[in-house]
Design an enzyme around this catalytic site. Structure first.
Site, PDB file in Angstrom:
ATOM      1  N   ASP A 457       0.834  -1.202   0.000  1.00 55.85           N
ATOM      2  CA  ASP A 457       0.000   0.000   0.000  1.00 55.85           C
ATOM      3  C   ASP A 457       0.875   1.260   0.000  1.00 55.85           C
ATOM      4  O   ASP A 457       2.097   1.198   0.253  1.00 55.85           O
ATOM      5  CB  ASP A 457      -0.896  -0.029   1.250  1.00 55.85           C
ATOM      6  CG  ASP A 457      -2.223   0.670   1.051  1.00 55.85           C
ATOM      7  OD1 ASP A 457      -2.320   1.495   0.126  1.00 55.85           O
ATOM      8  OD2 ASP A 457      -3.154   0.401   1.841  1.00 55.85           O
ATOM      9  N   ASP A 523     -10.532   1.922  -3.725  1.00 55.87           N
ATOM     10  CA  ASP A 523     -11.114   1.545  -2.428  1.00 55.87           C
ATOM     11  C   ASP A 523     -12.630   1.509  -2.509  1.00 55.87           C
ATOM     12  O   ASP A 523     -13.292   1.119  -1.549  1.00 55.87           O
ATOM     13  CB  ASP A 523     -10.701   2.547  -1.349  1.00 55.87           C
ATOM     14  CG  ASP A 523      -9.371   2.165  -0.731  1.00 55.87           C
ATOM     15  OD1 ASP A 523      -8.856   1.088  -1.052  1.00 55.87           O
ATOM     16  OD2 ASP A 523      -8.846   2.954   0.074  1.00 55.87           O
TER      17      ASP A 523
HETATM   18  C1  DGJ Z   1      -5.913   1.700   1.768  1.00 54.87           C
HETATM   19  C2  DGJ Z   1      -6.208   0.529   0.893  1.00 54.87           C
HETATM   20  O1  DGJ Z   1      -6.598   0.952  -0.364  1.00 54.87           O
HETATM   21  C3  DGJ Z   1      -7.246  -0.345   1.564  1.00 54.87           C
HETATM   22  O2  DGJ Z   1      -7.622  -1.386   0.710  1.00 54.87           O
HETATM   23  C4  DGJ Z   1      -6.682  -0.864   2.843  1.00 54.87           C
HETATM   24  O3  DGJ Z   1      -5.603  -1.717   2.584  1.00 54.87           O
HETATM   25  C5  DGJ Z   1      -6.245   0.289   3.733  1.00 54.87           C
HETATM   26  N1  DGJ Z   1      -5.395   1.206   3.036  1.00 54.87           N
HETATM   27  C6  DGJ Z   1      -5.535  -0.199   4.957  1.00 54.87           C
HETATM   28  O4  DGJ Z   1      -5.070   0.823   5.726  1.00 54.87           O
END
Ligand code: DGJ
EC number: 3.2.1.22
Length: 722
Positions: A457, A523
């Site tokens: 991430d 997301d």
């Molecule tokens: C942002 C990501 O896009 C999510 O899928 C998740 O992994 C969160 N971060 C976790 O903090």
């Protein structure tokens, strides 16, 4: 696949051809290559033809502001009558800022099994600079180019910009690129290709949720299936610029390059800088453009060859609640519905019980995991699944052991660590100590546990990203270090897969995809929003590399509610997963999820190898997309109601890309549901299917089975026997 080189070439003309694309390069007057044509294939051309094509491409120079024709090479030069953006900006303390490169030898051909390659060397003896330009046309028709600039002088050369360009014809009168934001990536925007520069700049150290993605110029009104389109993309995850430029003389260029800050790169004597690859695809309609990007990626040696494992990610199911009984139950249910990989997201390390602390402390939390991750990993394996783990290696929380021990490893400039974002800062991976720390901790995890997959991430933009204490700009070095770290982890743990996630789809580019196995598109997994997000993402990235997950009944990011069938039918197309708390599901819902997972696995080979197609429809409320087998023997289409049509139906959907000469059986798929019975509200063909020639399906189409808004239906198409 067909790649050919025309014979009988005179030294200054090179005709590259691959799968419907021609690139005609001219090396004349000792110049870097002038692209005389990049677009539809020109067929077999003799040496004489080529000379004539090149001659015919030249303009009268009566109107040129200079006494020479205002031609432009792949690296535009002011010294050569180009008055627009120059390819190289830089200086040696105010000198050598307007280089004029001259080739030193005939272009070299260095063809490989899957590509044709032309290498051109040129120097500017007065400015003590030299360049090597590499251009490749790959099987499938994808073009790419990059440049290496070397400082041959005794004093340092400060590089400002290096931008490569490609010309597009005057009929490319409309621009399309993308923008976006968190949970809403790949929003298309169109505008006329007017005079001046349309420039998309990234100064936030990562590709961006608002990334340009593809910069396209095309015949006005071009769509997925019609209108010629020329598109470029920069394979780079750091600061960058993509632009379209139109000059007084009608010249139209698409350009791209890394965006360097002042003082970021100073080349010492003999030192070089190589630009990222600038990729370019031409096609009739966006689907053909996408097919060239997909073909390229599918032939890369690191492209995953085994079926993409259906993944359950616990993020939206449990967030930071890592209680073992709950996770174990989630694992059990994941395996019951047919998931093949379980990913433990954020919250497993250091003191990270929420998003305020501990980034940088990549050690399993003894508080939450007193026996380490072993018991969970074993449980996942016992259920026949792979184990994956979330990490955010480039980040650091101020509240972390790492930041307390090494504040000098955080990016800063002017004595400030920059603005906090999601209560976190960026670790300067260009600092050898910081790099070694993260590398060491990640390698330890890979050694201690059987981890098949890292979800990598990157949740914030870089801001004031200077090396501490000097404050000199560090994005380029950081980006290269992040790439190096991914490469090193993969070579230390063969078979390890990495997902590129950046607060959703903030790092989706062909630079990071050289060392990662999929991207997280967004997301937002609300199936309505995902229609646009996935459609845009698939233009560059083939579906097997794009994470598409089944959402909860009520979307966590939009609050909308959708039926499970629409959520699952939307997740079917990419690297499928589930991001829903299955422990809260009814037995019936679990059965339904299992049915959709089975359907995905049954069609996975087609979905992950076929051509992605989209319909161009007059009805904005109904979208259609699908995947057609490369031999056009079968296809799967998704007909989606994205809104309420202004007219009553039934609306017809035409099915593109089938073989017009073949007959196909089309069936409405209703996974887990009763078959339709003829009667009111049912389109007759949907009861038992229908057999029609591909040409009829493409030109006339079929009426859509009436459905409520924000619902969808699947149509299976198979070549009819006999
Ligand atoms: C942002 C990501 O896009 C999510 O899928 C998740 O992994 C969160 N971060 C976790 O903090």
């Amino acid at each position: 696949m067909r790649t050919t080189v025309s014979g009988d070439l005179r030294p200054t003309l090179t005709h590259l051809r691959a799968d419907g694309v021609s690139v005609l390069l001219e090396h004349g007057d000792d110049l870097l290559p002038i692209v005389r044509h990049w677009g539809a294939e020109l067929g077999e051309l003799s040496g004489e033809d080529l000379q004539a094509v090149a001659l015919a491409a030249q303009l009268a120079h009566g109107d040129s502001p200079f006494d020479v024709a205002d031609e432009v090479t792949v690296l535009p030069e002011h010294a050569r009558a180009w008055i627009g953006r120059p390819g190289v900006e830089g200086s040696r303390q105010g000198r050598d800022w307007s280089p004029a490169f001259r080739t030193t030898a005939a272009p070299e051909r260095q063809d490989g099994p899957d590509h044709q390659r032309v290498l051109t060397r040129a120097v500017d003896g007065a400015a003590y600079l030299s360049v090597v330009h590499e251009l490749e046309l790959h099987a499938g028709g994808l073009l790419r180019q990059r440049l290496t600039l070397t400082n041959d002088g005794q004093e340092g050369y400060a590089v400002g910009r290096i931008r490569l360009t490609l010309p597009v014809p005057e009929r490319a009168g409309e621009l399309l690129d993308f923008t976006g934001r968190h949970t809403m990536e790949r929003i298309p925007q169109r505008q006329p290709f007017s005079a001046g520069v349309h420039s998309r700049e990234v100064r936030t150290g990562r590709t961006g949720l608002d990334a340009v993605h593809l910069l396209c110029a095309g015949e006005p009104g071009f769509g997925f299936r019609h209108g010629q389109v020329w598109a470029v993309h920069l394979g780079w995850s750091g600061n960058q610029v993509s632009y379209a430029e139109r000059l007084y003389n009608g010249a139209r260029l698409l350009g791209a390059g890394e965006l360097l800050e002042h003082g970021e790169v100073e080349l010492g004597t003999g030192e070089s800088l190589t630009t990222p690859w600038m990729y370019a695809a031409h096609g009739t309609g966006l689907d053909e453009v996408a097919s060239r990007f997909h073909a390229f990626q599918r032939t890369q040696p690191h492209h995953p060859s085994r079926p993409r494992p259906v993944t359950l990610n616990n993020w939206e199911a449990t967030y930071f609640d890592h209680s073992m009984p709950r996770l174990k139950e989630l694992v059990d249910r994941a395996s019951r519905v047919g998931a093949e990989r379980f990913v433990l997201d954020d919250g497993w390390f250091g003191g990270r019980r929420d998003d305020t602390s501990s980034l940088g402390d990549w050690v399993v939390s003894a508080e939450v995991w007193p026996k380490g991750l072993g018991p969970l990993v074993d449980h996942v394996h016992a259920r026949g699944m792979e184990f994956g783990l979330w990490v955010e290696p480039e980040m650091v929380s101020l509240d972390s052991d790492l930041a307390r021990a090494h504040p000098e490893w955080l990016f800063s400039t002017g004595g400030r660590v920059g603005l906090a974002s999601r209560q976190q800062h960026v670790l300067d991976l260009g600092h050898p100590g910081a790099y070694a720390h993260v590398r060491g901790q990640l390698l330890m995890l890979l050694r201690d546990y059987d981890i098949a997959y890292l979800k990598w991430d990157h949740n914030r933009y870089l801001n004031d990203a200077g090396h501490t204490p000097a404050g000199t700009p560090g994005v380029r070095e950081h980006t290269l270090a992040a790439y190096r770290l991914m490469d090193e982890l993969r070579s230390a743990a063969p078979g390890l897969e990495i997902e590129s996630c950046a607060g959703g789809g903030g790092r989706v580019d062909l630079g990071v995809l050289e060392r990662t196995d999929r991207v997280w598109a967004s997301d937002c997994i609300d199936p309505l929003e995902r229609q646009q997000i996935q459609r845009g993402t698939f233009l560059l990235v083939p579906p097997e590399l794009v994470g598409t997950h089944i959402a909860s009944g009520r979307s966590h990011t939009t609050g909308r509610r959708h039926d499970l069938d629409f959520r699952a039918a939307t997740a079917l197309w990419g690297h499928m997963g589930i991001e829903w708390d299955l422990t809260s599901c009814s037995e019936q819902e679990l059965e339904q999820v299992a049915t959709w997972v089975r359907l995905h696995r049954e069609h996975r080979r087609l979905l992950h190898s076929g051509a992605v197609v989209n319909g161009d429809h007059h009805d904005d409320a109904t979208w259609v997309h699908g995947v057609v087998a490369q031999d056009a023997s079968e296809a799967l289409f998704h007909v989606v109601s994205v809104g309420r049509p202004s007219t009553t139906g039934p609306h017809r959907v035409r099915l593109p890309a089938l073989d017009p000469t073949q007959r196909y059986r089309v069936e409405l798929l209703r996974p887990g549901q009763e078959p339709l019975v003829a009667g009111r509200g049912v389109v007759p063909w949907a009861v038992d299917g229908v057999v029609l020639p591909g040409r009829v399906l493409a030109e006339v189409g079929l009426p859509v089975q009436p459905m409520l808004p924000e619902h969808s239906q699947l149509w299976r198409v198979r070549r009819a026997g006999g």
